[in-house]
Design a protein around this motif. Structure first.
Motif, PDB file in Angstrom:
ATOM      1  N   ASN A 109     -52.732   7.813 -52.138  1.00 18.70           N
ATOM      2  CA  ASN A 109     -53.666   6.827 -51.934  1.00 18.70           C
ATOM      3  C   ASN A 109     -53.361   5.827 -50.675  1.00 18.70           C
ATOM      4  N   GLU A 110     -52.398   6.326 -49.994  1.00 20.88           N
ATOM      5  CA  GLU A 110     -52.306   5.517 -48.739  1.00 20.88           C
ATOM      6  C   GLU A 110     -52.970   5.899 -47.594  1.00 20.88           C
ATOM      7  N   THR A 111     -53.006   5.040 -46.613  1.00 20.04           N
ATOM      8  CA  THR A 111     -53.670   5.443 -45.322  1.00 20.04           C
ATOM      9  C   THR A 111     -52.596   5.689 -44.437  1.00 20.04           C
ATOM     10  N   ILE A 112     -52.868   6.846 -43.498  1.00 21.64           N
ATOM     11  CA  ILE A 112     -51.950   6.920 -42.498  1.00 21.64           C
ATOM     12  C   ILE A 112     -52.568   7.195 -41.175  1.00 21.64           C
ATOM     13  N   GLU A 113     -52.073   6.846 -40.097  1.00 23.86           N
ATOM     14  CA  GLU A 113     -52.718   7.177 -38.705  1.00 23.86           C
ATOM     15  C   GLU A 113     -51.471   6.977 -37.599  1.00 23.86           C
ATOM     16  N   ILE A 114     -51.724   7.851 -36.645  1.00 20.69           N
ATOM     17  CA  ILE A 114     -50.548   7.803 -35.534  1.00 20.69           C
ATOM     18  C   ILE A 114     -51.553   7.301 -34.246  1.00 20.69           C
ATOM     19  N   SER A 115     -51.082   6.307 -33.530  1.00 20.09           N
ATOM     20  CA  SER A 115     -51.471   5.718 -32.401  1.00 20.09           C
ATOM     21  C   SER A 115     -50.572   5.430 -31.253  1.00 20.09           C
ATOM     22  N   ASP A 116     -50.857   5.931 -30.265  1.00 24.23           N
ATOM     23  CA  ASP A 116     -49.731   5.788 -29.075  1.00 24.23           C
ATOM     24  C   ASP A 116     -48.267   6.525 -29.579  1.00 24.23           C
ATOM     25  N   GLY A 117     -48.371   7.184 -30.288  1.00 20.68           N
ATOM     26  CA  GLY A 117     -46.901   7.756 -30.953  1.00 20.68           C
ATOM     27  C   GLY A 117     -46.378   7.266 -32.114  1.00 20.68           C
ATOM     28  N   VAL A 118     -47.059   6.214 -32.518  1.00 20.86           N
ATOM     29  CA  VAL A 118     -46.380   5.264 -33.671  1.00 20.86           C
ATOM     30  C   VAL A 118     -47.247   5.746 -34.881  1.00 20.86           C
ATOM     31  N   VAL A 119     -46.525   6.003 -35.885  1.00 18.61           N
ATOM     32  CA  VAL A 119     -47.012   5.988 -37.162  1.00 18.61           C
ATOM     33  C   VAL A 119     -47.529   4.822 -38.132  1.00 18.61           C
ATOM     34  N   PHE A 120     -48.579   4.668 -38.330  1.00 18.83           N
ATOM     35  CA  PHE A 120     -48.896   3.571 -39.346  1.00 18.83           C
ATOM     36  C   PHE A 120     -49.491   3.922 -40.760  1.00 18.83           C
ATOM     37  N   VAL A 121     -48.545   3.134 -41.581  1.00 21.73           N
ATOM     38  CA  VAL A 121     -48.897   3.469 -43.156  1.00 21.73           C
ATOM     39  C   VAL A 121     -49.780   2.204 -43.574  1.00 21.73           C
ATOM     40  N   ASP A 122     -50.657   2.217 -44.040  1.00 16.92           N
ATOM     41  CA  ASP A 122     -51.483   1.325 -44.740  1.00 16.92           C
ATOM     42  C   ASP A 122     -51.545   0.072 -43.708  1.00 16.92           C
ATOM     43  N   GLY A 123     -51.546   0.552 -42.371  1.00 13.58           N
ATOM     44  CA  GLY A 123     -51.959  -0.443 -41.167  1.00 13.58           C
ATOM     45  C   GLY A 123     -50.623  -0.995 -40.781  1.00 13.58           C
ATOM     46  N   GLN A 124     -49.380  -0.796 -41.351  1.00 14.44           N
ATOM     47  CA  GLN A 124     -48.288  -1.311 -40.807  1.00 14.44           C
ATOM     48  C   GLN A 124     -47.538  -0.275 -40.312  1.00 14.44           C
ATOM     49  N   PRO A 125     -46.793  -0.547 -38.897  1.00 13.01           N
ATOM     50  CA  PRO A 125     -45.978   0.433 -38.289  1.00 13.01           C
ATOM     51  C   PRO A 125     -44.871   1.029 -39.019  1.00 13.01           C
ATOM     52  N   PHE A 126     -44.658   2.169 -38.960  1.00 11.94           N
ATOM     53  CA  PHE A 126     -43.592   2.672 -39.751  1.00 11.94           C
ATOM     54  C   PHE A 126     -42.314   2.891 -39.199  1.00 11.94           C
ATOM     55  N   GLU A 127     -41.512   2.448 -39.556  1.00 12.52           N
ATOM     56  CA  GLU A 127     -39.982   2.425 -38.922  1.00 12.52           C
ATOM     57  C   GLU A 127     -39.365   3.649 -38.891  1.00 12.52           C
ATOM     58  N   GLU A 128     -38.842   4.491 -38.268  1.00 10.19           N
ATOM     59  CA  GLU A 128     -38.445   5.989 -37.948  1.00 10.19           C
ATOM     60  C   GLU A 128     -37.309   6.009 -37.112  1.00 10.19           C
TER      61      GLU A 128
ATOM     62  N   ASP B 196     -47.129  20.696 -39.999  1.00 11.80           N
ATOM     63  CA  ASP B 196     -46.856  19.795 -41.224  1.00 11.80           C
ATOM     64  C   ASP B 196     -48.361  19.334 -41.476  1.00 11.80           C
ATOM     65  N   SER B 197     -48.243  18.029 -42.314  1.00 12.18           N
ATOM     66  CA  SER B 197     -49.397  17.466 -42.764  1.00 12.18           C
ATOM     67  C   SER B 197     -50.621  17.061 -41.723  1.00 12.18           C
ATOM     68  N   ARG B 198     -50.022  16.925 -40.584  1.00 11.95           N
ATOM     69  CA  ARG B 198     -51.064  16.681 -39.449  1.00 11.95           C
ATOM     70  C   ARG B 198     -51.984  17.577 -39.099  1.00 11.95           C
ATOM     71  N   SER B 199     -51.545  18.746 -39.542  1.00 11.83           N
ATOM     72  CA  SER B 199     -52.345  19.951 -39.128  1.00 11.83           C
ATOM     73  C   SER B 199     -53.400  20.434 -40.174  1.00 11.83           C
TER      74      SER B 199
ATOM     75  N   SER C 282     -45.448  12.125 -31.084  1.00 15.98           N
ATOM     76  CA  SER C 282     -46.366  12.802 -31.622  1.00 15.98           C
ATOM     77  C   SER C 282     -47.689  12.562 -31.142  1.00 15.98           C
ATOM     78  N   ASN C 283     -48.632  13.404 -31.202  1.00 13.86           N
ATOM     79  CA  ASN C 283     -50.101  13.483 -30.707  1.00 13.86           C
ATOM     80  C   ASN C 283     -50.775  12.149 -31.569  1.00 13.86           C
ATOM     81  N   ASP C 284     -51.755  11.638 -31.034  1.00  9.10           N
ATOM     82  CA  ASP C 284     -52.388  10.569 -32.023  1.00  9.10           C
ATOM     83  C   ASP C 284     -53.072  11.406 -32.916  1.00  9.10           C
ATOM     84  N   MET C 285     -53.398  10.699 -34.203  1.00 10.53           N
ATOM     85  CA  MET C 285     -54.118  11.132 -35.182  1.00 10.53           C
ATOM     86  C   MET C 285     -55.013  10.235 -36.194  1.00 10.53           C
TER      87      MET C 285
END
Length: 182
Positions: free
Chosen positions: A101-120, A154-157, A127-130
């Motif tokens: 039930n969480e939202t995930i996106e990738i923008s400019d190589g940064v992963v966002f989970v529920d709108g927050q940048p994900f520290e990795e 992975d799940s991006r595909s 990564s390519n944008d998603m």
């Protein structure tokens, strides 16, 4: 009253020893069978050993590393490195990024989970944008640590997508060869 001779006593003692030896032999086989069943149960349902093939988890885990995993009573959490069975029956290793039930996106190589940048700190490559995606109920969004395009399926595909809970075998605990904790 009949007296028992020494020979008859020896015959009875010899038969008793043979019976004891036969019982001991059967008991040894039963103990062996129980121990083998325990070993098989342990490696099937409690722990697993996996030899890694590929670089999708590179820098955390490299090709040919030998991984020890726990399968017993595992509850998936974000950042866990998991082993799951793909649709072809192969074991795959990836990291959980987003939970049900969480939202995930990738923008400019940064992963966002529920709108927050994900520290990795473990990632290599960019990564390519998603587009924004919502993870289904009882499923997990997983990615390899090597984010260089083409290095991790992975799940991006759409070919992989999110991973249903029942496909997850367990959590990777440590690398046995070379030895290191995750």
């Amino acid at each position: 009253m009949r007296l028992i001779s020494a020979t008859e006593v020896n015959l009875v003692e010899t038969k008793e020893r043979k019976d004891e030896k036969e019982k001991s032999k059967w008991l040894s086989w039963v103990v062996f069978a129980v121990m083998m069943a325990a070993v098989i149960f342990t490696f099937r349902y409690v722990i697993g050993i996996t030899v890694i093939s590929g670089n999708s988890m590179s820098q955390t885990i490299e090709s040919n590393d030998v991984i020890l995993s726990s399968h017993l009573l595992y509850q998936p959490e974000r950042n866990d490195i998991i082993i799951f069975r793909d649709e072809h029956g192969y074991d795959v290793i990836k990291r959980i990024i987003a939970l049900p039930n969480e939202t995930i996106e990738i923008s400019d190589g940064v992963v966002f989970v529920d709108g927050q940048p994900f520290e990795e700190s473990y990632v290599s490559g960019i990564s390519n944008d998603m587009e924004k995606t919502v993870v289904e109920e009882d499923a997990y969004f997983v990615m390899g640590d090597n984010r260089t395009p083409g290095e991790s399926l992975d799940s991006r595909s759409a070919d992989v997508g999110t991973i249903a809970r029942e496909r997850i075998k367990g959590e990777a605990l440590l690398s046995l060869i070379p030895f290191r904790l995750f």
